[in-house]
Design a protein around this motif. Structure first.
Motif, short mmCIF file in Angstrom:
data_model
loop_
_atom_site.label_atom_id
_atom_site.label_comp_id
_atom_site.label_asym_id
_atom_site.label_seq_id
_atom_site.Cartn_x
_atom_site.Cartn_y
_atom_site.Cartn_z
N GLN A 1 -2.89 -4.40 8.53
CA GLN A 1 -1.95 -4.19 9.63
C GLN A 1 -0.63 -4.92 9.40
O GLN A 1 0.42 -4.50 9.88
CB GLN A 1 -2.60 -4.64 10.94
N GLN A 2 -0.69 -6.02 8.64
CA GLN A 2 0.51 -6.77 8.31
C GLN A 2 1.18 -6.26 7.03
O GLN A 2 2.09 -6.88 6.50
CB GLN A 2 0.18 -8.26 8.15
N GLN A 3 0.66 -5.14 6.52
CA GLN A 3 1.19 -4.48 5.33
C GLN A 3 1.00 -5.32 4.06
O GLN A 3 1.69 -5.14 3.07
CB GLN A 3 2.66 -4.12 5.50
N ASN A 4 0.00 -6.22 4.09
CA ASN A 4 -0.39 -6.95 2.88
C ASN A 4 -1.54 -6.17 2.23
O ASN A 4 -2.70 -6.58 2.25
CB ASN A 4 -0.82 -8.37 3.23
N TYR A 5 -1.19 -5.03 1.66
CA TYR A 5 -2.20 -4.06 1.26
C TYR A 5 -3.07 -4.53 0.09
O TYR A 5 -4.27 -4.28 0.07
CB TYR A 5 -1.53 -2.72 0.91
N LEU A 6 -2.48 -5.21 -0.87
CA LEU A 6 -3.26 -5.67 -2.01
C LEU A 6 -4.29 -6.71 -1.57
O LEU A 6 -5.45 -6.67 -1.99
CB LEU A 6 -2.35 -6.26 -3.09
N GLU A 7 -3.86 -7.66 -0.73
CA GLU A 7 -4.78 -8.67 -0.21
C GLU A 7 -5.91 -8.01 0.57
O GLU A 7 -7.08 -8.39 0.45
CB GLU A 7 -4.02 -9.65 0.69
N LEU B 1 -3.90 2.42 -2.50
CA LEU B 1 -2.88 3.47 -2.56
C LEU B 1 -1.60 3.08 -1.81
O LEU B 1 -0.52 3.58 -2.12
CB LEU B 1 -3.44 4.77 -1.99
N MET B 2 -1.73 2.18 -0.84
CA MET B 2 -0.56 1.71 -0.10
C MET B 2 0.12 0.53 -0.79
O MET B 2 1.23 0.15 -0.43
CB MET B 2 -0.98 1.29 1.31
N THR B 3 -0.53 -0.06 -1.78
CA THR B 3 0.02 -1.22 -2.48
C THR B 3 1.23 -0.82 -3.31
O THR B 3 1.16 0.13 -4.09
CB THR B 3 -1.04 -1.86 -3.39
N PRO B 4 2.36 -1.53 -3.18
CA PRO B 4 3.53 -1.21 -4.00
C PRO B 4 3.18 -1.28 -5.49
O PRO B 4 2.41 -2.15 -5.92
CB PRO B 4 4.54 -2.29 -3.61
N GLU B 5 3.76 -0.38 -6.25
CA GLU B 5 3.43 -0.29 -7.68
C GLU B 5 3.68 -1.60 -8.41
O GLU B 5 2.92 -2.00 -9.29
CB GLU B 5 4.25 0.83 -8.32
N GLN B 6 4.75 -2.31 -8.04
CA GLN B 6 5.07 -3.58 -8.70
C GLN B 6 3.97 -4.61 -8.50
O GLN B 6 3.59 -5.32 -9.43
CB GLN B 6 6.40 -4.11 -8.17
N GLN B 7 3.44 -4.70 -7.27
CA GLN B 7 2.34 -5.64 -6.99
C GLN B 7 1.09 -5.25 -7.76
O GLN B 7 0.38 -6.11 -8.30
CB GLN B 7 2.04 -5.66 -5.49
N LEU B 8 0.81 -3.96 -7.81
CA LEU B 8 -0.36 -3.48 -8.53
C LEU B 8 -0.26 -3.81 -10.02
O LEU B 8 -1.22 -4.30 -10.63
CB LEU B 8 -0.50 -1.97 -8.32
N THR B 9 0.92 -3.58 -10.57
CA THR B 9 1.13 -3.87 -11.99
C THR B 9 1.00 -5.36 -12.27
O THR B 9 0.38 -5.77 -13.27
CB THR B 9 2.53 -3.39 -12.42
N GLN B 10 1.55 -6.20 -11.38
CA GLN B 10 1.48 -7.64 -11.57
C GLN B 10 0.04 -8.14 -11.50
O GLN B 10 -0.38 -9.00 -12.29
CB GLN B 10 2.32 -8.35 -10.50
#
Length: 410
Positions: free
Chosen positions: A145-151, A177-186
């Motif tokens: 809900q806080q848009q911290n999708y990777l966490e 799928l909502m995680t920004p690509e940069q975070q996913l790559t990191q």
């Protein structure tokens, strides 16, 4: 004689002290509180209907914080958030992890996500047992809900690994799928997660990759990983009809939806599927033509309609055997035909914008909104959400709906 008397005195005192200590040692704690044993039995058996008043009575009689917390949790399990909140208001803050979990869940229920995040972060990450399951599930929801999708995704993955019997694959996929690509790559580059986490992250990366061989490579590398679901979502429908108000006041919105659907179809490269669009009119005046046109086209799935009058006409049909995904909410909670509902809610957009501004540390906002009942309603909703998240609307102006020049208001 005097010495014997002194010895006898010390012996008597020693016996009395030992006797007193012995009584304190063997007395069970639960016998100090009348009714505690019964309340514990109710709670452990998930009989919260009886546990709640039992623990409330204990709290009223003995003023022990723990009893108030357990009473509040029993009410919470029955979805009585108001009573749970009232009980916690009667005690000072506690470092009991259950206290923080209850406060977080109440805040989440009240759409106060900033406070929900604050309370859930008070719980130590090394919490164990049943409370850990509850902690992981609630924290995953709050982070999403806080848009911290990777966490959120990593929390769902940990919960899934605990073999709780919960089906969490959809939650994991949605968060990734909502995680920004940069975070996913990191996260992939860091490689600090478990093998299960790594497989999920690579699956999401492959699913989003334009490389057609990415999914094949992933399947070879992870043949028995649950992330295979990313690549097994086959659509059984080949002919899809879309009912939209392509003319009138909603034509621009409909055009955006239409373009997005076509772009997604071509990007996926699904040659066996087709999309046919039918105009319902801006107020449902052409709904009948659109509906029966979709039926005659041989559609096996229908998306829409969007606007309320068309949906109302659809619900008045005697029956429909086709699956339908509505692009708005039903006015009535009853859903006799089992329609899927995917509302394109303006309120949801408002909440999303407020969260995005806070995430970008833009906390002081000047608000411009159309001069209408709906415009003021959305402005109030936005300001309320922004305040919850720690922001502030410093000023706002309303403009006539027909205007396209906002220089005066600015």
């Amino acid at each position: 004689m005097r010495i014997n008397m002194i010895r006898s005195f010390y012996l008597l005192v020693t016996i009395l002290l030992l006797s007193s200590c012995g009584d304190q040692t063997i007395r069970p704690d639960r016998t100090q509180y009348v009714g505690l044993s019964q309340a514990q039995d109710y709670y452990q058996q998930n009989d919260y209907h009886n546990a709640a008043p039992a623990y409330e009575e204990l709290f009223n009689n003995y003023h022990n914080k723990r009893f108030a917390i357990l009473a509040a949790d029993s009410w919470l399990q029955q979805k009585n958030f108001i009573r749970a909140q009232q009980l916690l208001a009667q005690i000072s803050p506690s470092d009991d992890p259950l206290y923080a979990l209850i406060q977080a869940q109440i805040s989440q229920h009240n759409n106060d996500y900033a406070n929900a995040k604050y309370h859930i972060d008070q719980v130590a990450n090394d919490i164990t047992g049943e409370l850990r399951i509850r902690y992981l599930k609630l924290k995953a929801q709050i982070e999403y809900q806080q848009q911290n999708y990777l966490e959120s995704a990593l929390l769902w993955i940990e919960l899934a690994a605990m073999n709780t019997g919960l089906e969490l694959d959809t939650e994991i996929m949605n968060s990734l799928l909502m995680t920004p690509e940069q975070q996913l790559t990191q996260a992939l580059y860091d490689g600090q997660g478990s093998e299960l986490e790594q497989g999920w992250l690579e699956a999401a990366y492959a699913a989003l990759s334009p490389d057609p061989d990415a999914s094949k490579q992933w399947k070879t590398r992870w043949p028995n990983h649950p992330g295979i679901l990313f690549f097994s979502q086959e659509n059984p429908y080949s002919k899809i009809a879309v009912l939209l108000p392509l003319t009138g006041k909603y034509k621009n919105i409909s055009s955006s939806i239409q373009q997005g659907m076509l772009a997604a179809l071509y990007q996926d490269g699904i040659g066996e599927q087709t999309l046919d669009f039918f105009d319902t009119g801006s107020n449902g005046e052409s709904f009948s033509f659109a509906w029966y046109g979709a039926i005659e086209s041989g559609a096996d799935f229908i998306i829409g309609p969007l606007e309320k009058n068309s949906i109302k006409q659809l619900t008045q049909l005697n029956s429909t055997t086709l699956p339908v995904l509505l692009l708005n909410k039903l006015e009535d909670e009853e859903n006799p035909f089992g329609f899927y509902q995917f509302p394109l809610s303006q309120e949801d957009e408002v909440f999303s914008v407020a969260s995005r501004l806070i995430a970008e540390n833009k906390k002081r906002v000047l608000l411009l909104a159309p001069e209408s009942n709906n415009g003021r309603k959305l402005a109030i909703a936005f300001e309320k959400e922004l305040l919850y998240l720690g922001g502030q609307v410093v000023n706002y102006k309303f403009y006539p709906e027909a205007t396209h020049d906002y220089s005066t208001e600015i």
